[in-house]
Motif scaffolding. Sequence first.
Motif, PDB file in Angstrom:
ATOM      1  N   LEU A 166       5.350   0.946   7.494  1.00 19.11           N
ATOM      2  CA  LEU A 166       5.944   1.995   8.335  1.00 19.11           C
ATOM      3  C   LEU A 166       7.266   2.517   7.782  1.00 19.11           C
ATOM      4  O   LEU A 166       7.720   3.581   8.175  1.00 19.11           O
ATOM      5  N   ASP A 167       7.890   1.747   6.882  1.00 19.39           N
ATOM      6  CA  ASP A 167       9.109   2.244   6.244  1.00 19.39           C
ATOM      7  C   ASP A 167       8.698   3.272   5.191  1.00 19.39           C
ATOM      8  O   ASP A 167       8.580   2.971   4.012  1.00 19.39           O
ATOM      9  N   SER A 168       8.493   4.507   5.614  1.00 20.19           N
ATOM     10  CA  SER A 168       7.864   5.469   4.708  1.00 20.19           C
ATOM     11  C   SER A 168       8.867   6.257   3.873  1.00 20.19           C
ATOM     12  O   SER A 168       8.502   6.872   2.882  1.00 20.19           O
ATOM     13  N   MET A 169      10.133   6.257   4.264  1.00 20.74           N
ATOM     14  CA  MET A 169      11.110   6.987   3.460  1.00 20.74           C
ATOM     15  C   MET A 169      11.425   6.227   2.175  1.00 20.74           C
ATOM     16  O   MET A 169      11.539   5.009   2.198  1.00 20.74           O
ATOM     17  N   ASP A 170      11.638   6.962   1.080  1.00 19.58           N
ATOM     18  CA  ASP A 170      11.987   6.319  -0.193  1.00 19.58           C
ATOM     19  C   ASP A 170      13.205   5.428  -0.036  1.00 19.58           C
ATOM     20  O   ASP A 170      13.249   4.308  -0.545  1.00 19.58           O
ATOM     21  N   LEU A 171      14.186   5.962   0.685  1.00 16.35           N
ATOM     22  CA  LEU A 171      15.426   5.211   0.868  1.00 16.35           C
ATOM     23  C   LEU A 171      15.178   3.881   1.572  1.00 16.35           C
ATOM     24  O   LEU A 171      15.787   2.871   1.252  1.00 16.35           O
ATOM     25  N   GLU A 172      14.275   3.883   2.534  1.00 15.59           N
ATOM     26  CA  GLU A 172      13.962   2.645   3.259  1.00 15.59           C
ATOM     27  C   GLU A 172      13.313   1.640   2.319  1.00 15.59           C
ATOM     28  O   GLU A 172      13.627   0.464   2.323  1.00 15.59           O
ATOM     29  N   ARG A 173      12.419   2.138   1.484  1.00 16.59           N
ATOM     30  CA  ARG A 173      11.690   1.234   0.601  1.00 16.59           C
ATOM     31  C   ARG A 173      12.618   0.677  -0.483  1.00 16.59           C
ATOM     32  O   ARG A 173      12.560  -0.500  -0.808  1.00 16.59           O
ATOM     33  N   GLU A 174      13.487   1.543  -1.008  1.00  7.97           N
ATOM     34  CA  GLU A 174      14.406   1.068  -2.047  1.00  7.97           C
ATOM     35  C   GLU A 174      15.354   0.010  -1.518  1.00  7.97           C
ATOM     36  O   GLU A 174      15.663  -0.958  -2.190  1.00  7.97           O
ATOM     37  N   ARG A 175      15.836   0.216  -0.319  1.00 11.58           N
ATOM     38  CA  ARG A 175      16.843  -0.701   0.197  1.00 11.58           C
ATOM     39  C   ARG A 175      16.242  -1.838   1.007  1.00 11.58           C
ATOM     40  O   ARG A 175      16.947  -2.769   1.403  1.00 11.58           O
ATOM     41  N   GLY A 176      14.945  -1.733   1.294  1.00  9.52           N
ATOM     42  CA  GLY A 176      14.295  -2.789   2.066  1.00  9.52           C
ATOM     43  C   GLY A 176      14.765  -2.869   3.505  1.00  9.52           C
ATOM     44  O   GLY A 176      14.718  -3.929   4.113  1.00  9.52           O
ATOM     45  N   ILE A 177      15.245  -1.761   4.035  1.00 18.31           N
ATOM     46  CA  ILE A 177      15.631  -1.763   5.445  1.00 18.31           C
ATOM     47  C   ILE A 177      15.002  -0.570   6.159  1.00 18.31           C
ATOM     48  O   ILE A 177      14.651   0.419   5.536  1.00 18.31           O
ATOM     49  N   THR A 178      14.848  -0.722   7.457  1.00 22.41           N
ATOM     50  CA  THR A 178      14.340   0.383   8.256  1.00 22.41           C
ATOM     51  C   THR A 178      15.519   1.235   8.711  1.00 22.41           C
ATOM     52  O   THR A 178      16.548   0.702   9.124  1.00 22.41           O
ATOM     53  N   ILE A 179      15.371   2.540   8.596  1.00 25.09           N
ATOM     54  CA  ILE A 179      16.434   3.462   8.993  1.00 25.09           C
ATOM     55  C   ILE A 179      15.994   4.267  10.208  1.00 25.09           C
ATOM     56  O   ILE A 179      16.763   4.531  11.109  1.00 25.09           O
ATOM     57  N   LYS A 180      14.710   4.650  10.214  1.00 27.79           N
ATOM     58  CA  LYS A 180      14.165   5.485  11.281  1.00 27.79           C
ATOM     59  C   LYS A 180      13.211   4.689  12.158  1.00 27.79           C
ATOM     60  O   LYS A 180      12.516   3.806  11.690  1.00 27.79           O
ATOM     61  N   LEU A 181      13.146   5.058  13.437  1.00 27.06           N
ATOM     62  CA  LEU A 181      12.093   4.521  14.288  1.00 27.06           C
ATOM     63  C   LEU A 181      10.769   5.096  13.809  1.00 27.06           C
ATOM     64  O   LEU A 181      10.725   6.171  13.207  1.00 27.06           O
ATOM     65  N   ASN A 182       9.679   4.382  14.032  1.00 27.97           N
ATOM     66  CA  ASN A 182       8.352   4.842  13.649  1.00 27.97           C
ATOM     67  C   ASN A 182       7.361   4.469  14.728  1.00 27.97           C
ATOM     68  O   ASN A 182       7.261   3.295  15.082  1.00 27.97           O
ATOM     69  N   ALA A 183       6.649   5.464  15.235  1.00 31.05           N
ATOM     70  CA  ALA A 183       5.689   5.183  16.311  1.00 31.05           C
ATOM     71  C   ALA A 183       4.272   5.259  15.770  1.00 31.05           C
ATOM     72  O   ALA A 183       3.941   6.172  15.013  1.00 31.05           O
ATOM     73  N   VAL A 184       3.428   4.299  16.140  1.00 28.58           N
ATOM     74  CA  VAL A 184       2.003   4.363  15.799  1.00 28.58           C
ATOM     75  C   VAL A 184       1.157   4.007  17.015  1.00 28.58           C
ATOM     76  O   VAL A 184       1.545   3.181  17.839  1.00 28.58           O
ATOM     77  N   SER A 185      -0.015   4.650  17.091  1.00 31.11           N
ATOM     78  CA  SER A 185      -0.963   4.377  18.173  1.00 31.11           C
ATOM     79  C   SER A 185      -2.120   3.569  17.608  1.00 31.11           C
ATOM     80  O   SER A 185      -2.719   3.969  16.613  1.00 31.11           O
ATOM     81  N   LEU A 186      -2.433   2.437  18.241  1.00 36.95           N
ATOM     82  CA  LEU A 186      -3.442   1.523  17.717  1.00 36.95           C
ATOM     83  C   LEU A 186      -4.467   1.199  18.796  1.00 36.95           C
ATOM     84  O   LEU A 186      -4.144   1.141  19.976  1.00 36.95           O
ATOM     85  N   ASN A 187      -5.716   0.997  18.336  1.00 40.07           N
ATOM     86  CA  ASN A 187      -6.764   0.604  19.286  1.00 40.07           C
ATOM     87  C   ASN A 187      -7.081  -0.860  19.109  1.00 40.07           C
ATOM     88  O   ASN A 187      -7.140  -1.360  17.992  1.00 40.07           O
TER      89      ASN A 187
END
Length: 600
Positions: free
Chosen positions: A43-64
């Motif tokens: 869910l950490d889809s931003m490049d910056l999140e992946r490079e730094r290994g931290i979450t910056i933005k909230l991310n919502a997903v719908s699951l069944n």
Amino acid sequence: MTINNIRNFCIIAHIDHGKSTLADRILEETNAIDKREMKDQLLDSMDLERERGITIKLNAVSLNYKYKNEEYLLNLIDTPGHVDFTYEVSRSLKACEGAVLVVDATQGIEAQTLHNLYLALDNNLTIVPVINKIDLPNADPEKVKKELVDNLGFNEDDIVLCSAKEGIGIKELIEKIILNVPSPKTEGKKLKALIFDSLYDSYRGVVISLRVFDGEIKKGDTIYMMKTNASYEVTNVGITTPKEVLTDKLIAGEVGFITASIKSISDIKVGDTITLLDNPTDIPLEGYKEIKPMVYCGIYPIDSKKYEDLREALEKLKLNDASLTFEPETSKALGFGFRCGFLGLLHMEIIEERIEREYKINLIATSPSVIYEILLTDGTTIHVDSPSKFPEKVKISDVKEPYIKASIFSPSEYIGGIMELCQNKRGNYLSMEYIDEKRVSIYYELPLSEIVYDFFDKLKSTTKGYASFDYEPIGYRSSELVKMDFLLNGEMVDALSIIVHKDNAYYRGRIVVENLKKIIPRQMFEVPIQAAIGSKIIARADVKALRKDVLAKCYGGDVSRKRKLLEKQKEGKKRMKQIGSIEIPQEAFLSVLSVDEKDE
Ligand SMILES: Nc1nc2c(ncn2[C@@H]2O[C@H](COP(=O)(O)OP(=O)(O)OP(=O)(O)O)[C@@H](O)[C@H]2O)c(=O)[nH]1
Ligand SMILES: [Mg+2]
């Protein structure tokens, strides 16, 4: 799907306790993602999140998910753990009925664990406590369990033991969510939906993330935003699974997104209530409290032609990050730019990087500052967020600066180093508590301005990364502060000015002048650098003429260091700003806050 089978929950925790990894396992368990497409912290889809290994933005997903022969819809929101992104957490909480509180089995309860838990309780959410990372050799789940039961009042039976890495306890966690988190309640039939996030997409316009509380929303509806009075026709409705999937409609209790060809950014406000134009609800949702920035800095485009682009970039970023504030500012040295407010230093750094990456604008940022409260001799009080707006000394009768109460959690062996650091930063010692034999919490009162620059880094290096730090504002206190200016070649550079405590002024002035001397490249002529308080020069150093040969001091040295220096010089070149007859690198603007002498 009926509303009784919907569960809306977010995952909250201290930074790095494993929220996004836990979300990965839930995505897998619900078959939301093809095995081949799976990657860590998906869910950490931003490049910056992946490079730094931290979450910056909230991310919502719908699951069944199928549980005991019934289909459930699980709406999960992964949130960041770093204190600078706490607004993402509070916005997520308002879209949910439950929160999964993750605690690292090796770390136990930490500052943001408590902070986020209280935020969730304030919103009346049901908490599902999870102890994660039980696979680690130094995990002590029993001890952490006891902390959760004794200190926070959880039931032992409600605590789920997990390893997000190894996939242990995931089924049990989902079961607990289904059984313990209440299904959403709906009260009326008229559409009432909360905008909890948004982003700008150049093709579709604004994409709104929303939670429907009452009624339903579908393609073709004409919606009405209650705060901004804007109305639009919905062009698409969908959910994120984590792929975007278009649906017919979103009903009460559901979380999803809509688009409506919205190009006018100011029509969309996070926290606003969406209803239908021809059948509106009377009472809007409560929405969000505006959040106050803690740290300010000036941001200027290196290429002054990019000023309008920068404004647009900031407006678009604000859609995606409602905690950002900005207003136009001009500097004699740097030209037209913006005074921006941030929740902390990491936030500041991330926004600067996002502007450079996502909008391709090279920036010069001035050193961070706090808001000062100044009582003038004519009896008026003003608030100043920039040293350049600091009034002349004769007009000031009192200056107050913001103080914070710092809570530092650390292994006890670092107590000495931490106290020395706080003392150097003008701290007042409050108290110390032993959490157990090996860990302490230390409390200090500190001026916010002293921690905005390198406090985090210093604390990290003093404690080998083991300490965690949290702070809360505790109001304004009078301080003997003065404005210090810097002159290059006899010319004052307003963007370099800083506010310092009177007692430190001479010392700081001397160090900054020395640091600037090392940072400012040699010109064709000699450049004097001076520090001044009012009209009084308190320190001076000269940059000698001629090009600085950066390799000279690497005589016989190893190759990688040479390369590093050359790269550093190249990097510096990119971020030069011409001021009068002198080119100043970005580093100079930050060096004014650094209290240490630069090595090299
Ligand atoms: N050994 C082990 N490591 C884990 C486990 N869960 C997460 N990690 C590791 O812990 C680190 C942080 O994990 P994240 O999932 O990014 O943590 P987070 O809580 O989402 O972090 P932020 O979003 O930045 O607050 C990563 O290196 C993970 O691989 C676990 O159960 N066991
Ligand atoms: Mg995360």
